[in-house]
Design a protein around this motif. Structure first.
Motif, short mmCIF file in Angstrom:
data_model
loop_
_atom_site.label_atom_id
_atom_site.label_comp_id
_atom_site.label_asym_id
_atom_site.label_seq_id
_atom_site.Cartn_x
_atom_site.Cartn_y
_atom_site.Cartn_z
N ASP A 132 20.99 4.50 -2.83
CA ASP A 132 20.62 4.16 -4.19
C ASP A 132 19.10 4.18 -4.33
O ASP A 132 18.37 4.13 -3.33
N ARG A 133 18.60 4.22 -5.55
CA ARG A 133 17.16 4.21 -5.78
C ARG A 133 16.55 2.91 -5.29
O ARG A 133 17.23 1.87 -5.26
N PRO A 134 15.27 2.91 -4.92
CA PRO A 134 14.64 1.69 -4.42
C PRO A 134 14.53 0.64 -5.53
O PRO A 134 14.23 0.97 -6.68
N ALA A 135 14.81 -0.60 -5.18
CA ALA A 135 14.63 -1.70 -6.12
C ALA A 135 13.15 -2.01 -6.22
O ALA A 135 12.43 -1.99 -5.23
N ASP A 136 12.66 -2.27 -7.42
CA ASP A 136 11.25 -2.57 -7.62
C ASP A 136 11.14 -3.79 -8.54
O ASP A 136 11.30 -3.69 -9.74
N PHE A 137 10.88 -4.96 -7.94
CA PHE A 137 10.73 -6.19 -8.70
C PHE A 137 9.27 -6.65 -8.69
O PHE A 137 8.98 -7.84 -8.68
N ASN A 138 8.37 -5.68 -8.69
CA ASN A 138 6.95 -5.98 -8.64
C ASN A 138 6.53 -6.85 -9.81
O ASN A 138 6.90 -6.59 -10.96
N CYS A 139 5.73 -7.88 -9.52
CA CYS A 139 5.17 -8.73 -10.56
C CYS A 139 4.10 -7.93 -11.31
O CYS A 139 3.09 -7.53 -10.71
N ARG B 151 2.06 -8.88 -13.56
CA ARG B 151 0.83 -9.61 -13.84
C ARG B 151 -0.11 -9.61 -12.63
O ARG B 151 -1.31 -9.41 -12.76
N CYS B 152 0.46 -9.83 -11.44
CA CYS B 152 -0.40 -9.98 -10.26
C CYS B 152 -0.30 -8.81 -9.29
O CYS B 152 -0.90 -8.84 -8.22
N ASP B 153 0.47 -7.75 -9.65
CA ASP B 153 0.63 -6.60 -8.75
C ASP B 153 1.05 -7.02 -7.35
O ASP B 153 0.49 -6.59 -6.35
N ARG B 154 2.02 -7.91 -7.30
CA ARG B 154 2.69 -8.44 -6.11
C ARG B 154 1.76 -9.19 -5.15
O ARG B 154 2.15 -9.51 -4.04
N THR B 155 0.56 -9.53 -5.55
CA THR B 155 -0.30 -10.32 -4.67
C THR B 155 0.07 -11.79 -4.70
O THR B 155 -0.23 -12.52 -3.76
N ARG C 101 1.14 -9.24 3.93
CA ARG C 101 1.52 -9.12 2.52
C ARG C 101 1.67 -7.63 2.21
O ARG C 101 0.68 -6.93 2.03
N ASP C 102 2.91 -7.16 2.17
CA ASP C 102 3.16 -5.74 2.00
C ASP C 102 2.68 -5.26 0.64
O ASP C 102 2.81 -5.95 -0.37
N ARG C 103 2.08 -4.06 0.60
CA ARG C 103 1.64 -3.39 -0.62
C ARG C 103 0.71 -4.28 -1.44
O ARG C 103 0.73 -4.27 -2.67
N PHE C 104 -0.12 -5.03 -0.76
CA PHE C 104 -1.07 -5.94 -1.40
C PHE C 104 -2.25 -5.18 -1.99
O PHE C 104 -2.72 -5.47 -3.08
N HIS C 105 -2.74 -4.19 -1.22
CA HIS C 105 -3.92 -3.43 -1.63
C HIS C 105 -3.51 -2.20 -2.44
O HIS C 105 -2.69 -1.41 -1.99
N GLN C 106 -4.14 -2.01 -3.58
CA GLN C 106 -3.92 -0.82 -4.39
C GLN C 106 -5.24 -0.06 -4.48
O GLN C 106 -6.29 -0.65 -4.78
N TYR C 107 -5.19 1.24 -4.23
CA TYR C 107 -6.40 2.06 -4.13
C TYR C 107 -6.59 2.93 -5.37
O TYR C 107 -5.64 3.59 -5.83
N TYR D 209 -1.46 5.05 -3.54
CA TYR D 209 -1.80 4.70 -2.16
C TYR D 209 -1.97 3.18 -2.07
O TYR D 209 -2.81 2.60 -2.76
N GLU D 210 -1.14 2.55 -1.25
CA GLU D 210 -1.15 1.10 -1.11
C GLU D 210 -1.15 0.74 0.37
O GLU D 210 -0.75 1.54 1.22
N SER D 211 -1.58 -0.47 0.67
CA SER D 211 -1.52 -0.92 2.06
C SER D 211 -1.18 -2.40 2.11
O SER D 211 -1.39 -3.14 1.15
N ALA D 212 -0.66 -2.80 3.26
CA ALA D 212 -0.36 -4.21 3.49
C ALA D 212 -1.63 -4.95 3.86
O ALA D 212 -2.53 -4.39 4.50
N LEU D 213 -1.72 -6.20 3.45
CA LEU D 213 -2.80 -7.08 3.89
C LEU D 213 -2.36 -7.81 5.14
O LEU D 213 -1.31 -8.47 5.16
N TYR D 214 -3.12 -7.67 6.21
CA TYR D 214 -2.90 -8.42 7.45
C TYR D 214 -3.95 -9.53 7.55
O TYR D 214 -5.13 -9.30 7.27
#
Length: 359
Positions: free
Chosen positions: A93-100, A102-106, A294-300, A326-331
């Motif tokens: 099935d297509r990927p679920a996307d419940f991204n906030c 307002r805060c872009d999932r941060t 924090r997965d997909r925290f950074h947006q470029y 292009y996104e990256s996780a915050l470690y």
């Protein structure tokens, strides 16, 4: 054409894509590659949703096109009628996307509290920074991402009264930190003289007396005056394994010891989970523990050399991105002991490996 045989055929395509791309992809990566095209968005949106190394992802998609399961459609990809039947038989099935939104999932709001006074000034300064260039594998995060990163570290107690070093700073983390006024000392290092010049002009224009910026090639040993002198480091490493070791290794070398912390980003576009595993082992062996991911925290922000990237030739649809892809996780890591890292000159290509896509 032989009708696809569901899961068995998925594994056949996966094994072929893995061999052609020469990447340590998994069966789940094949499922993610298929799911991503079900979103119906642009090819860049599908790349963002896939969470799969780009070299394997495009290889898999091109194989699907060869077998009549997928086709180009405008700026994206869509399943053929045969492909739709096949995907149904695979139970994907297509990927679920419940991204906030307002805060872009941060999970953080940089418009609140003391950050609200920094926000507008930082956005104004950042709008004048030098453009990202391919020579140094540059690509900066959005201003909102930089502020969210600052907010996260502030909440963790890694900024107030602390000595902070930023290794590579096209994101202008050092400037945002200086504007906040909470750090005791901030040092920014970068190989790009344009960027260091810009930061130093900003220091003079805004009276940011606790910030100093200097040119430094991280492949060279760190100056002794910076080793073991900082409470916190920030960096956004190149994603070859050697490049990661150089950037984060230098960051660890600059930390004082137990309780000191480091922040960096890591993608899935250019780093397989096998590389993530190597990186995590590297961190643990150097005395660090991973406290947060924090997965997909950074947006470029989209950079100006997309058509020059090595991955441009791999794309089954060649169109410039109009959205963030292009996104990256915050470690966040924290030291449990004095780090064991060598402060020696590093030779070799720190920008490229078999998984690199944006160089």
């Amino acid at each position: 054409m032989t009708k696809p045989d569901g899961r068995k055929d998925l594994m056949r395509l996966h094994r072929k894509a893995k061999a052609l791309s020469r990447l340590p992809a998994t069966r789940r990566d094949a499922e993610r590659a298929v799911a991503a095209v079900l979103s119906g968005g642009s090819i860049w949106s599908s790349i963002r949703l896939s969470q799969v190394p780009l070299r394997y992802l495009t290889t898999f998609w091109n194989l699907m096109i060869e077998e009549g399961l997928l086709k180009a459609r405008g700026d994206g990809l869509e399943l053929t009628q045969e492909g739709k039947h096949w995907v149904t038989s695979c139970n994907i099935d297509r990927p679920a996307d419940f991204n906030c939104r307002r805060c872009d999932r941060t999970g953080l709001d940089s418009r609140r509290g003391r950050l609200s006074t920094v926000r507008e000034m930082f956005i104004q300064i950042a709008s004048q920074r030098p453009a990202a260039i391919r020579k140094y594998d540059q690509g900066y995060v959005t201003e909102e991402t930089t502020l969210a990163r600052l907010a996260f570290a502030w909440e963790k107690g890694d900024l107030t009264g602390k000595d902070v070093i930023v290794l590579g700073d096209d994101d202008l983390v050092s400037v945002a930190l200086a504007l906040s006024g909470v750090c005791r000392r901030i040092v920014a290092l970068d190989i790009d003289q344009r960027l260091i010049g810009f930061i130093n002009r900003t220091v003079r224009s805004y009276g940011l007396t606790n910030l100093e910026a200097m040119v430094q090639d991280l492949r060279d040993p760190m100056p002794p005056s910076l080793v073991s002198q900082f409470d916190t480091f920030f960096c956004d490493p190149t994603e070859s394994f050697l490049g990661f070791q150089v950037f984060v290794g230098r960051g660890l070398a600059c930390l004082k010891g137990e309780g000191s912390a480091g922040y960096f980003g890591l993608t899935r576009v250019e780093s397989s989970l096998r590389k993530w595993q190597r990186i995590q082992r590297f961190l643990l062996s150097r005395g660090a523990v991973i406290t947060d991911i924090r997965d997909r925290f950074h947006q470029y922000a989209n950079w100006g050399y997309v058509e020059e990237m090595r991955s441009w030739d791999w794309l089954p649809v060649k169109v410039l991105p109009e959205e963030i892809w292009y996104e990256s996780a915050l470690y966040r890591v924290e030291l449990l002991r004095k780090p064991r890292v060598a402060n020696e000159k590093v030779s070799g290509d720190i920008f490229t490996d078999e998984e690199a896509a944006t160089t």
